[in-house]
Design an enzyme around this catalytic site. Structure first.
Site, PDB file in Angstrom:
ATOM      1  CG  HIS A  67      70.592  25.569  -2.999  1.00 28.41           C
ATOM      2  ND1 HIS A  67      71.832  26.028  -2.597  1.00 28.41           N
ATOM      3  CD2 HIS A  67      69.767  25.758  -1.946  1.00 28.41           C
ATOM      4  CE1 HIS A  67      71.755  26.504  -1.372  1.00 28.41           C
ATOM      5  NE2 HIS A  67      70.514  26.337  -0.941  1.00 28.41           N
ATOM      6  CG  ASP A  88      71.900  27.489   2.744  1.00 29.22           C
ATOM      7  OD1 ASP A  88      71.929  28.739   2.798  1.00 29.22           O
ATOM      8  OD2 ASP A  88      71.306  26.851   1.855  1.00 29.22           O
ATOM      9  CD  GLU A  96      68.595  28.973  -2.785  1.00 30.64           C
ATOM     10  OE1 GLU A  96      69.723  29.225  -2.328  1.00 30.64           O
ATOM     11  OE2 GLU A  96      67.542  29.293  -2.203  1.00 30.64           O
ATOM     12  CG  ASP A 150      67.548  25.475   0.679  1.00 35.69           C
ATOM     13  OD1 ASP A 150      67.243  26.524   0.080  1.00 35.69           O
ATOM     14  OD2 ASP A 150      68.598  25.346   1.340  1.00 35.69           O
ATOM     15  CG  HIS A 208      73.375  32.760   3.865  1.00 34.54           C
ATOM     16  ND1 HIS A 208      72.512  33.611   3.214  1.00 34.54           N
ATOM     17  CD2 HIS A 208      73.059  31.524   3.407  1.00 34.54           C
ATOM     18  CE1 HIS A 208      71.718  32.941   2.392  1.00 34.54           C
ATOM     19  NE2 HIS A 208      72.023  31.667   2.499  1.00 34.54           N
TER      20      HIS A 208
HETATM   21  N1  DTR Z   1      66.573  30.613   0.946  1.00 30.73           N
HETATM   22  C1  DTR Z   1      67.271  29.463   1.505  1.00 30.73           C
HETATM   23  C2  DTR Z   1      67.062  29.283   2.985  1.00 30.73           C
HETATM   24  C3  DTR Z   1      65.636  29.426   3.389  1.00 30.73           C
HETATM   25  C4  DTR Z   1      65.117  30.443   4.106  1.00 30.73           C
HETATM   26  N2  DTR Z   1      63.774  30.214   4.346  1.00 30.73           N
HETATM   27  C5  DTR Z   1      63.454  29.047   3.783  1.00 30.73           C
HETATM   28  C6  DTR Z   1      62.242  28.370   3.720  1.00 30.73           C
HETATM   29  C7  DTR Z   1      62.186  27.166   3.018  1.00 30.73           C
HETATM   30  C8  DTR Z   1      63.344  26.651   2.382  1.00 30.73           C
HETATM   31  C9  DTR Z   1      64.577  27.346   2.453  1.00 30.73           C
HETATM   32  C10 DTR Z   1      64.602  28.527   3.146  1.00 30.73           C
HETATM   33  C11 DTR Z   1      68.753  29.619   1.275  1.00 30.73           C
HETATM   34  O1  DTR Z   1      69.341  30.520   1.866  1.00 30.73           O
HETATM   35  O2  DTR Z   1      69.299  28.806   0.543  1.00 30.73           O
HETATM   36 ZN    ZN Z   2      71.292  30.001   1.586  1.00 31.57          ZN
HETATM   37 ZN    ZN Z   3      69.676  26.977   0.822  1.00 31.15          ZN
END
Ligand code: DTR
Ligand code: ZN
Ligand code: ZN
Length: 435
Positions: free
Chosen positions: A121, A133, A167, A196, A283
């Site tokens: 993403h 991220d 995402e 990611d 974040h």
């Molecule tokens: N959701 C993703 C970060 C994230 C958190 N746990 C995992 C496990 C596997 C891949 C990504 C992630 C984000 O904040 O973009």
């Molecule tokens: Zn994120």
């Molecule tokens: Zn992410």
């Protein structure tokens, strides 16, 4: 239940099965040893991160869905891919009243019926520039795609790359892509690799535990570096691989950790700081180019290239095979009653074959506790695993069972019982392949 051609595991410690499909995949022949991709320059990846940082700085400090910084990010990536000879497609969608964008890039050539796809993403949260991220994943697959172009790589399979929008708002872009992909096109995707957060400043080395062949490909790479890996178990549904997995496409990926805390044991094996988050700027506004561990970024970028090259090469003609799979997680009670995962086989004429492929994927921290049986529709029991393996983690294996005395159609069950205390786990998937 899903019927689909799938990657299946048969990967040796040193050799790789290059993208074999459904059925009891052949063990790799000498001619199918791993191929070595070009090194992915971490300096080039970091330059892409610097460019994404500049874009965020010039657009209100972020690259979030619906903000100018996201469209500028998409245009940046698209420009490099167009210049490198990719066929790019900008897919638009609307979410929260704003236009979102997915960028799809196809490398010309390869079997269009066997697509190896890599994705990340590209959006950030509104709080900051989102360099780890997920600039890290986006930049690493961008540089891998550029390396494919520089090498004029012509693999057996077709290569596709995707950069997802929104995402952070709930996998919106990748869901839109998968939901709008016709079933005939979905079945052509032999594997989706998701990246990611792969440059976390206090990194872990996590491998998604979904498709065994993809998982083993990454494990083989890191084993070659002497870097231990762990199974990424809390990621189910947490990133853009989820929409692909939900429609039965084999998935895998890499992750270096987010806001969870690194344990002392993990710091022992990976270095870094125990008791501290893998990414303290998750974040947050401090997720800048300073929020990257170069070694993790470098290793993961090279692992991506290794997987792209190896999962798309080889002349293996996918054998035919009908797959029946159940990917619902079933918790296995510690030292408790047996549990089952079932598949209903239909449309198969006559009896089951002498080489019925039984794919078992159990996440458990002490497989010596486990008794695992295949139960045929008439109740016949075929023992697959009987408390061997000691303290080893996870059963990720395809067993070949002579089930020729069994009528094929009906409800087949995988029965698992944990017969000792302390360690726990769950059935991750159960798959039958009729060659
Ligand atoms: N959701 C993703 C970060 C994230 C958190 N746990 C995992 C496990 C596997 C891949 C990504 C992630 C984000 O904040 O973009
Ligand atoms: Zn994120
Ligand atoms: Zn992410």
């Amino acid at each position: 239940m899903k019927l689909s051609a799938r990657l299946s595991a048969a990967v040796g410690a040193s050799a790789l099965v290059l993208g074999a499909f459904a059925g009891a995949a052949p063990v790799a022949s000498a001619s199918e040893q791993a191929v070595t991709p070009p090194d992915i320059s971490v300096a080039n990846v970091k330059q892409h991160l610097t460019d994404l940082q500049s874009i965020a700085t010039a657009n209100g400090g972020n690259r979030a869905h619906g903000r100018t910084g996201y469209k500028a990010s998409i245009d940046f990536v698209k420009g490099k891919l167009d210049a490198a000879g990719y066929t790019t497609t900008l897919q638009t969608f609307t979410y929260n009243g704003a236009t979102g964008y997915n960028l799809i890039a196809d490398w010309p050539g390869g079997d269009p019926n066997q697509v190896v796809m890599s994705g990340s993403h590209l959006d950030s949260v509104t709080a900051g520039p989102g360099i780890n991220d997920n600039g890290s994943g986006s930049a690493a697959i961008l540089e891998t795609a550029l390396a494919v172009s520089r090498a004029q790589f012509q693999p057996t399979k077709h290569l596709r790359f995707g950069w997802w929008g929104a995402e952070e708002l709930g996998l919106v872009g990748s869901k839109y892509y998968v939901n709008n992909l016709p079933a005939a096109e979905r079945s052509k995707i032999s594997g989706y690799l998701n990246f990611d957060m792969i440059g976390s400043p206090n990194p872990g080395y996590f491998v998604y535990d979904d498709d065994p062949t993809i998982e083993q490909t990454f494990k083989t790479y890191f084993a070659g570096l002497g870097v231990p890996t762990e199974i990424e178990t809390e990621g189910d549904g947490r990133s853009d691989h989820a929409p692909f997995k939900n429609v039965g496409i084999p998935v895998g990926g890499l992750f270096s950790g987010a806001d969870y805390t690194k344990t002392a044991a993990q710091a022992q094996k990976w270095g870094g700081t125990s008791g501290q988050a893998f990414d303290r700027c998750y974040h947050s506004s401090c997720d800048t180019t300073a929020n990257i561990n170069d070694t993790a970024l470098d290793r993961n970028a090279d692992a991506i290239a290794y997987a792209v090259w190896n999962l798309s090469s080889g002349s293996t003609t996918p054998p035919t095979g009908t797959v029946f799979e159940n990917t619902a997680d079933v918790s296995v009670p510690d030292n408790g009653a047996a549990v089952t995962s079932s598949v209903t086989v239909s449309g198969v004429t006559g009896n089951a074959p002498t080489n019925l492929a039984v794919g078992v994927n159990i996440v458990h921290t002490y497989i010596g506790d486990l008794v695992v049986d295949l139960i045929a529709p008439d109740g016949s029991v075929y023992n697959l695993h009987n408390r061997t393996g000691g303290s080893a983690d996870n059963i990720n294996q395809t067993y070949t069972v002579n089930a020729s005395s069994e009528v094929a159609n009906g409800v087949w069950k995988l029965r698992v019982q944990d017969k000792a205390s302390v360690d726990t786990g769950y059935i991750n998937s159960f798959k039958l392949t009729f060659p």
